[in-house]
Design a protein around this motif. Structure first.
Motif, PDB file in Angstrom:
ATOM      1  N   PHE A   1      17.354   8.929   1.579  1.00 56.58           N
ATOM      2  CA  PHE A   1      16.360   8.430   2.527  1.00 56.58           C
ATOM      3  C   PHE A   1      15.741   9.546   3.367  1.00 56.58           C
ATOM      4  O   PHE A   1      15.262   9.311   4.473  1.00 56.58           O
ATOM      5  N   ILE A   2      15.747  10.760   2.844  1.00 56.54           N
ATOM      6  CA  ILE A   2      15.044  11.860   3.498  1.00 56.54           C
ATOM      7  C   ILE A   2      13.550  11.542   3.522  1.00 56.54           C
ATOM      8  O   ILE A   2      13.016  10.953   2.575  1.00 56.54           O
ATOM      9  N   THR A   3      12.880  11.923   4.604  1.00 56.31           N
ATOM     10  CA  THR A   3      11.459  11.577   4.759  1.00 56.31           C
ATOM     11  C   THR A   3      10.589  12.826   4.835  1.00 56.31           C
ATOM     12  O   THR A   3      11.069  13.928   5.119  1.00 56.31           O
ATOM     13  N   ASP A   4       9.304  12.641   4.591  1.00 57.88           N
ATOM     14  CA  ASP A   4       8.362  13.751   4.724  1.00 57.88           C
ATOM     15  C   ASP A   4       8.323  14.275   6.151  1.00 57.88           C
ATOM     16  O   ASP A   4       8.116  15.479   6.377  1.00 57.88           O
ATOM     17  N   ALA A   5       8.526  13.396   7.126  1.00 55.50           N
ATOM     18  CA  ALA A   5       8.497  13.828   8.527  1.00 55.50           C
ATOM     19  C   ALA A   5       9.624  14.813   8.819  1.00 55.50           C
ATOM     20  O   ALA A   5       9.425  15.827   9.503  1.00 55.50           O
ATOM     21  N   ILE A   6      10.815  14.538   8.288  1.00 56.13           N
ATOM     22  CA  ILE A   6      11.939  15.461   8.489  1.00 56.13           C
ATOM     23  C   ILE A   6      11.668  16.777   7.769  1.00 56.13           C
ATOM     24  O   ILE A   6      11.904  17.869   8.323  1.00 56.13           O
ATOM     25  N   LEU A   7      11.166  16.709   6.547  1.00 58.54           N
ATOM     26  CA  LEU A   7      10.849  17.936   5.815  1.00 58.54           C
ATOM     27  C   LEU A   7       9.794  18.759   6.550  1.00 58.54           C
ATOM     28  O   LEU A   7       9.889  19.987   6.610  1.00 58.54           O
ATOM     29  N   ALA A   8       8.813  18.086   7.117  1.00 60.22           N
ATOM     30  CA  ALA A   8       7.766  18.799   7.857  1.00 60.22           C
ATOM     31  C   ALA A   8       8.359  19.539   9.058  1.00 60.22           C
ATOM     32  O   ALA A   8       7.950  20.671   9.374  1.00 60.22           O
ATOM     33  N   ARG A   9       9.325  18.916   9.729  1.00 65.71           N
ATOM     34  CA  ARG A   9       9.972  19.580  10.861  1.00 65.71           C
ATOM     35  C   ARG A   9      10.788  20.787  10.400  1.00 65.71           C
ATOM     36  O   ARG A   9      10.873  21.798  11.112  1.00 65.71           O
ATOM     37  N   CYS A  10      11.370  20.703   9.222  1.00 68.65           N
ATOM     38  CA  CYS A  10      12.090  21.855   8.666  1.00 68.65           C
ATOM     39  C   CYS A  10      11.138  23.021   8.414  1.00 68.65           C
ATOM     40  O   CYS A  10      11.419  24.168   8.783  1.00 68.65           O
ATOM     41  N   PHE A  11       9.999  22.725   7.772  1.00 68.25           N
ATOM     42  CA  PHE A  11       9.030  23.788   7.481  1.00 68.25           C
ATOM     43  C   PHE A  11       8.533  24.442   8.767  1.00 68.25           C
ATOM     44  O   PHE A  11       8.357  25.664   8.833  1.00 68.25           O
ATOM     45  N   GLU A  12       8.310  23.634   9.784  1.00 66.35           N
ATOM     46  CA  GLU A  12       7.822  24.166  11.057  1.00 66.35           C
ATOM     47  C   GLU A  12       8.873  25.067  11.705  1.00 66.35           C
ATOM     48  O   GLU A  12       8.562  26.140  12.215  1.00 66.35           O
ATOM     49  N   SER A  13      10.127  24.641  11.665  1.00 66.40           N
ATOM     50  CA  SER A  13      11.195  25.435  12.272  1.00 66.40           C
ATOM     51  C   SER A  13      11.411  26.748  11.536  1.00 66.40           C
ATOM     52  O   SER A  13      11.746  27.775  12.150  1.00 66.40           O
ATOM     53  N   LEU A  14      11.210  26.744  10.231  1.00 66.20           N
ATOM     54  CA  LEU A  14      11.407  27.963   9.442  1.00 66.20           C
ATOM     55  C   LEU A  14      10.376  29.040   9.762  1.00 66.20           C
ATOM     56  O   LEU A  14      10.570  30.206   9.414  1.00 66.20           O
ATOM     57  N   LYS A  15       9.306  28.689  10.431  1.00 66.62           N
ATOM     58  CA  LYS A  15       8.316  29.692  10.831  1.00 66.62           C
ATOM     59  C   LYS A  15       8.896  30.668  11.845  1.00 66.62           C
ATOM     60  O   LYS A  15       8.438  31.807  11.956  1.00 66.62           O
ATOM     61  N   GLU A  16       9.922  30.215  12.598  1.00 69.68           N
ATOM     62  CA  GLU A  16      10.485  31.043  13.656  1.00 69.68           C
ATOM     63  C   GLU A  16      11.956  31.393  13.462  1.00 69.68           C
ATOM     64  O   GLU A  16      12.450  32.338  14.064  1.00 69.68           O
ATOM     65  N   HIS A  17      12.667  30.628  12.617  1.00 70.83           N
ATOM     66  CA  HIS A  17      14.113  30.804  12.528  1.00 70.83           C
ATOM     67  C   HIS A  17      14.556  31.002  11.083  1.00 70.83           C
ATOM     68  O   HIS A  17      13.938  30.487  10.158  1.00 70.83           O
ATOM     69  N   LYS A  18      15.673  31.716  10.906  1.00 70.69           N
ATOM     70  CA  LYS A  18      16.239  31.942   9.578  1.00 70.69           C
ATOM     71  C   LYS A  18      17.142  30.805   9.131  1.00 70.69           C
ATOM     72  O   LYS A  18      17.389  30.651   7.928  1.00 70.69           O
ATOM     73  N   ALA A  19      17.679  30.058  10.108  1.00 71.32           N
ATOM     74  CA  ALA A  19      18.644  29.011   9.778  1.00 71.32           C
ATOM     75  C   ALA A  19      18.366  27.766  10.601  1.00 71.32           C
ATOM     76  O   ALA A  19      18.311  27.843  11.836  1.00 71.32           O
ATOM     77  N   CYS A  20      18.199  26.630   9.929  1.00 72.55           N
ATOM     78  CA  CYS A  20      17.864  25.384  10.606  1.00 72.55           C
ATOM     79  C   CYS A  20      18.742  24.256  10.062  1.00 72.55           C
ATOM     80  O   CYS A  20      19.019  24.201   8.865  1.00 72.55           O
ATOM     81  N   LEU A  21      19.144  23.373  10.947  1.00 72.56           N
ATOM     82  CA  LEU A  21      20.026  22.268  10.590  1.00 72.56           C
ATOM     83  C   LEU A  21      19.427  20.944  11.030  1.00 72.56           C
ATOM     84  O   LEU A  21      19.167  20.743  12.220  1.00 72.56           O
ATOM     85  N   VAL A  22      19.197  20.041  10.079  1.00 67.44           N
ATOM     86  CA  VAL A  22      18.775  18.684  10.420  1.00 67.44           C
ATOM     87  C   VAL A  22      19.981  17.951  11.003  1.00 67.44           C
ATOM     88  O   VAL A  22      21.074  17.970  10.422  1.00 67.44           O
ATOM     89  N   ALA A  23      19.810  17.328  12.151  1.00 70.11           N
ATOM     90  CA  ALA A  23      20.924  16.650  12.814  1.00 70.11           C
ATOM     91  C   ALA A  23      20.386  15.562  13.734  1.00 70.11           C
ATOM     92  O   ALA A  23      19.194  15.534  14.067  1.00 70.11           O
ATOM     93  N   THR A  24      21.266  14.678  14.132  1.00 71.90           N
ATOM     94  CA  THR A  24      20.930  13.630  15.100  1.00 71.90           C
ATOM     95  C   THR A  24      21.920  13.676  16.253  1.00 71.90           C
ATOM     96  O   THR A  24      23.098  14.002  16.059  1.00 71.90           O
ATOM     97  N   PRO A  25      21.467  13.382  17.474  1.00 72.41           N
ATOM     98  CA  PRO A  25      22.395  13.376  18.611  1.00 72.41           C
ATOM     99  C   PRO A  25      23.429  12.267  18.448  1.00 72.41           C
ATOM    100  O   PRO A  25      23.124  11.177  17.966  1.00 72.41           O
ATOM    101  N   VAL A  26      24.659  12.573  18.849  1.00 70.95           N
ATOM    102  CA  VAL A  26      25.723  11.578  18.789  1.00 70.95           C
ATOM    103  C   VAL A  26      25.495  10.549  19.889  1.00 70.95           C
ATOM    104  O   VAL A  26      25.321  10.897  21.055  1.00 70.95           O
ATOM    105  N   THR A  27      25.480   9.280  19.512  1.00 71.94           N
ATOM    106  CA  THR A  27      25.221   8.212  20.492  1.00 71.94           C
ATOM    107  C   THR A  27      26.467   7.380  20.795  1.00 71.94           C
ATOM    108  O   THR A  27      26.506   6.675  21.800  1.00 71.94           O
ATOM    109  N   ASP A  28      27.457   7.430  19.929  1.00 72.51           N
ATOM    110  CA  ASP A  28      28.701   6.699  20.180  1.00 72.51           C
ATOM    111  C   ASP A  28      29.596   7.487  21.130  1.00 72.51           C
ATOM    112  O   ASP A  28      29.540   8.720  21.186  1.00 72.51           O
ATOM    113  N   THR A  29      30.437   6.774  21.863  1.00 69.53           N
ATOM    114  CA  THR A  29      31.448   7.432  22.679  1.00 69.53           C
ATOM    115  C   THR A  29      32.511   8.013  21.752  1.00 69.53           C
ATOM    116  O   THR A  29      33.004   7.339  20.849  1.00 69.53           O
TER     117      THR A  29
END
Length: 408
Positions: free
Chosen positions: A122-150
């Motif tokens: 269920f990877i989306t184009d929006a997530i991939l687009a954010r990866c490409f944008e981050s790679l313009k400035e960084h060598k290493a990028c990690l897709v992640a979500t904030p933990v919401t559970d206690t």
């Protein structure tokens, strides 16, 4: 080349299997398609990804080929031919599998690489687009979500020791995006120091001292690790699955093939010794052709020639089970089920009766329904017409399909 993607599909995926499953989760179907294929389609369709390298288990070649077969005729066929590299085999750990994939694309010389789990369809184009944008400035990028559970820390007996502050915690996903030369070098260093147990590629980057930057993911980009995950995924893919299958459709198919010089005919997926073979662009299985057209007719989706045109040389000599499997897949994609198949073979020779049980078994396996829903009959034309003159064989088939009731 700008960007390559590595799809890691070498794991056994045992936690997601049902008791009846014999293959890893990436080869199980959701909504009529293998999990791996659904993942691949997202990367094939993205214009910024130039090459895709899949890493598979050493025993999974046939499973892989079967899983990706729909790309040969689907909307992404051209992209698959241009982007999809031959698969390479993985290793004993995920880390070694990724390294094998990185080495395999070295001759492609990509600037960037995305490393993604096959079991995240269920990877989306929006997530991939954010990866490409981050790679313009960084060598290493990690897709992640904030933990919401206690989050609780517990001891060996399950007693809570403390509550962890979740405000700085993120849950790692994939893809993980890197400068290619950097991550290849980092993986090689770890391997050479016999450090083979890193569970993700961001950890390898951290180990060599490179900052890894977060790219926002999505809760829907979850990894399918359990049977419950597969059930959830099925619901996401086919929301009509919960509707009753009360839309009954019936389709008919008819096919004819002339005799040619040979020593066997293929009918209903079974090779039958004979004085001739059947002439055709594919393997000329007159029975499976009729069944395929009957199924396609039931769902109003053209015929064999629509999806596998005889003018295309890639289908010359093709096994007809490929056509039938594709028709069955199309039914599943609509949330439907095959109810029964009734096939009649019309010929003077060879005798069909002795081969009827094998035909029923073969058709049942290809259609993924029980054998008591498969009928195979045979008749002659009383020596009338081309079949009566022993010039060829004809087949008639009827298929009944149950689809979810459509909302008005």
């Amino acid at each position: 080349m700008t960007c390559a993607a590595i799809i890691v599909a070498a794991g056994s995926g045992s936690r997601a299997r049902r008791a009846s499953d014999t293959v890893a989760k990436q080869y199980l179907e959701i909504g009529g398609k293998a999990v791996l294929l659904r993942t691949l389609e997202q990367f094939l369709a993205n214009e910024k990804i130039d090459r895709i390298q899949v890493v598979i288990g050493s025993q999974d070649n046939d499973l892989y080929n079967e899983a990706i077969a729909p790309t040969l005729t689907g909307q992404l066929a051209e992209q698959a031919k241009a982007k999809l590299l031959p698969p390479v085999h993985g290793g004993d750990t995920r880390q070694i599998s990724v390294l094998n994939g990185l080495k395999a694309i070295k001759t492609e010389n990509p600037k960037h690489v995305l490393i993604h789990d096959a079991a995240r369809p269920f990877i989306t184009d929006a997530i991939l687009a954010r990866c490409f944008e981050s790679l313009k400035e960084h060598k290493a990028c990690l897709v992640a979500t904030p933990v919401t559970d206690t989050i609780k820390k517990v001891d060996a007996k399950g007693a809570i020791l403390e509550t962890i502050d979740r405000t700085t915690l993120w849950s790692a996903q994939t893809p993980q995006a890197f400068d290619y030369a950097f991550i290849l070098n980092a993986h090689e260093k770890a391997f050479n120091q016999t450090l083979h147990a890193f569970t993700d590629d961001a950890s390898v980057a951290e180990w060599v001292g490179e900052p890894v930057h977060i790219v926002e993911g999505s809760p829907s980009n979850r990894k399918l690790t359990s049977q419950e995950d597969l059930t959830m995924a099925e619901t996401m893919i086919t929301p009509t699955a919960s509707r009753p299958l009360t839309d009954i459709r019936v389709g008919t198919g008819y096919d004819v093939h002339a005799f040619d010089e040979g020593d066997a005919v293929i009918i209903g997926g079974v090779s039958i010794p004979h004085t001739h073979k059947l002439k055709g662009h594919s393997d000329a299985d007159v029975g499976l052709h009729a069944i395929t057209d009957a199924i396609l007719g039931a769902i109003a989706d053209g015929d064999i020639g629509t999806h596998f045109p005889p003018s295309d040389p890639q289908w010359k000599g093709a096994a007809s089970d490929l056509f039938l499997k594709d028709a069955v897949r199309r039914v599943k994609e609509r949330g439907g089920k095959l109810s029964n198949i009734d096939m009649t073979i019309i010929c003077e020779a060879p005798k069909i009766g002795p081969h009827r049980p094998d035909m029923r078994t073969a058709i049942a396996q290809l259609c993924q329904i029980s054998i008591d829903r498969i009928s195979v009959k045979a008749t002659t034309s009383e020596r009338l017409g081309f079949t009566g003159r022993k010039e060829g064989i004809a087949a008639l088939a009827t298929a009944t399909v149950r689809l979810p009731e459509q909302e008005d």
